[in-house]
Design an enzyme around this catalytic site. Sequence first.
Site, mmCIF file in Angstrom:
data_model
loop_
_atom_site.group_PDB
_atom_site.id
_atom_site.type_symbol
_atom_site.label_atom_id
_atom_site.label_comp_id
_atom_site.label_asym_id
_atom_site.label_seq_id
_atom_site.Cartn_x
_atom_site.Cartn_y
_atom_site.Cartn_z
ATOM 1 C CG ASP A 138 1.292 5.324 1.451
ATOM 2 O OD1 ASP A 138 1.740 4.871 2.516
ATOM 3 O OD2 ASP A 138 2.010 5.713 0.513
ATOM 4 C CE LYS A 179 -12.082 3.065 9.114
ATOM 5 N NZ LYS A 179 -12.917 4.199 8.697
ATOM 6 N N GLY A 203 4.322 1.293 6.586
ATOM 7 C CA GLY A 203 3.788 1.574 7.915
ATOM 8 C C GLY A 203 2.277 1.582 7.909
ATOM 9 C CG HIS A 204 -0.491 -1.278 8.368
ATOM 10 N ND1 HIS A 204 -0.494 -0.865 7.061
ATOM 11 C CD2 HIS A 204 -0.683 -2.620 8.334
ATOM 12 C CE1 HIS A 204 -0.678 -1.911 6.271
ATOM 13 N NE2 HIS A 204 -0.784 -2.985 7.020
ATOM 14 C CD GLN A 207 6.091 -2.416 0.379
ATOM 15 O OE1 GLN A 207 5.982 -3.624 0.303
ATOM 16 N NE2 GLN A 207 7.268 -1.821 0.348
ATOM 17 C CB THR A 219 8.557 -2.701 -2.903
ATOM 18 O OG1 THR A 219 9.250 -2.996 -1.681
ATOM 19 C CG2 THR A 219 7.562 -3.814 -3.229
#
EC number: 6.3.4.4
Length: 426
Positions: A13, A18, A40-41, A226, A241
């Site tokens: 995160d 971006k 997620g992006h 991640q 993860t």
Amino acid sequence: MSNVVVMGAQWGDEGKGKIVDLLTRESDVIVRFQGGNNAGHTVLVGEKQYILHLIPSGILHEGKKCLIGNGVVLDPEVFCREIDSLRAQGVDMSPARLMISRKTHLIMPYHKVLDQAREAHKCKDAKIGTTGRGIGPCYEDKSARIGVRAADLAMPELLRSKIEAALVEKNALFTGLYGQQPLDADAVFEEVMAHGAKLVPYLADVSSEIHDAWAEGRSVLFEGAQGTHLDIDHGTYPFVTSSNTVSGNAAAGSGVPPTKLDRIIAIVKAYTTRVGAGPFPTELDDATGEYLQQKGHEFGATTGRKRRCGWLDAVVLRESVRLNGPTDIALTKLDVLSGLKEISICTAYTYRGEQVAYPPQEQNGMAHVTPVYETMPGWDDDITGCTTWESLPAPVKAYVLRIEEITGVRISLVSVGPERDQTIRR
């Protein structure tokens, strides 16, 4: 020609979406090399926000080729849903510009059931905060050499035999240990094949595609998911993860030699966040933490869960530099710190009576450290309109330079807002 790896230096995160979107303009091919749809992006293009879980964010740029490498684990249902959503928004989703490695392992329905059942079965203190999307069980089957690969979708008999063999073990766990109903092999096969029919046209030799691009003098961007401290080997185990998130995996997860990687950009958020369970030495469980969470919109793109927030942890960053060897840093969300009177940086830990510059390697060692802080002046200025390094207020520049000094890595990009053009190059 330049080949760039983008990876997160914290617990995910960090704002990779971006930065990847920005760097995509300078690249011809974008490769996703690890993880699954547990990451997620979020990409803001004008007034439009896109949240991508599997497909590289380069897909939003015309003329770019996007590849999903062998290091990824792919959920066919999620992939098809993401394709349909993007296509409905006018994005070209043809197989000519989006390809999946035939070696990519597939997340099967029984992986998701097992992931959720296993987490629910654990006592509260043992939960690791999994997203329940089947990522871990899929990587388990890959390592056990019993996984289903994307190429198997074109061979129905092989696929069915793999499903039947897997369910012998999985159903024994479901019924004997977790109190779940057994899964039917035929039903699983039909479900997977329904999505597989849409997925097969996207299958390709990703390694070959990358090498062909290089032969033509094109640039490749490797997009990590991640963050470093969620790495299965180097993260805060067991709160990690199931894949290697460090820069070195860009080569293994794509099928290319590491000597081809020219530049490694570590994405660093100007403060620290973490989703789910696990040690977090600089966490702020107070009004400042709430301020960062609300102003930074710190809610997971994949799960919607609140992110825990805290001061920048330079101990974590030093370890990230040691593990990834970044050539430069992209510093994100600096604007979120505006309005704070003072800003702290954790420069060391106290652990077992000694001051240490790197995280302890014992399991849960980071849960027993005390952060050592240095405090810097904050700023009230709104910096979202700053477009040059010179236009930033003095306290902002001092903060950036201090991070650069501690890590020993040049900060080449400074993000002062969510838009593409709210980025300062140094």
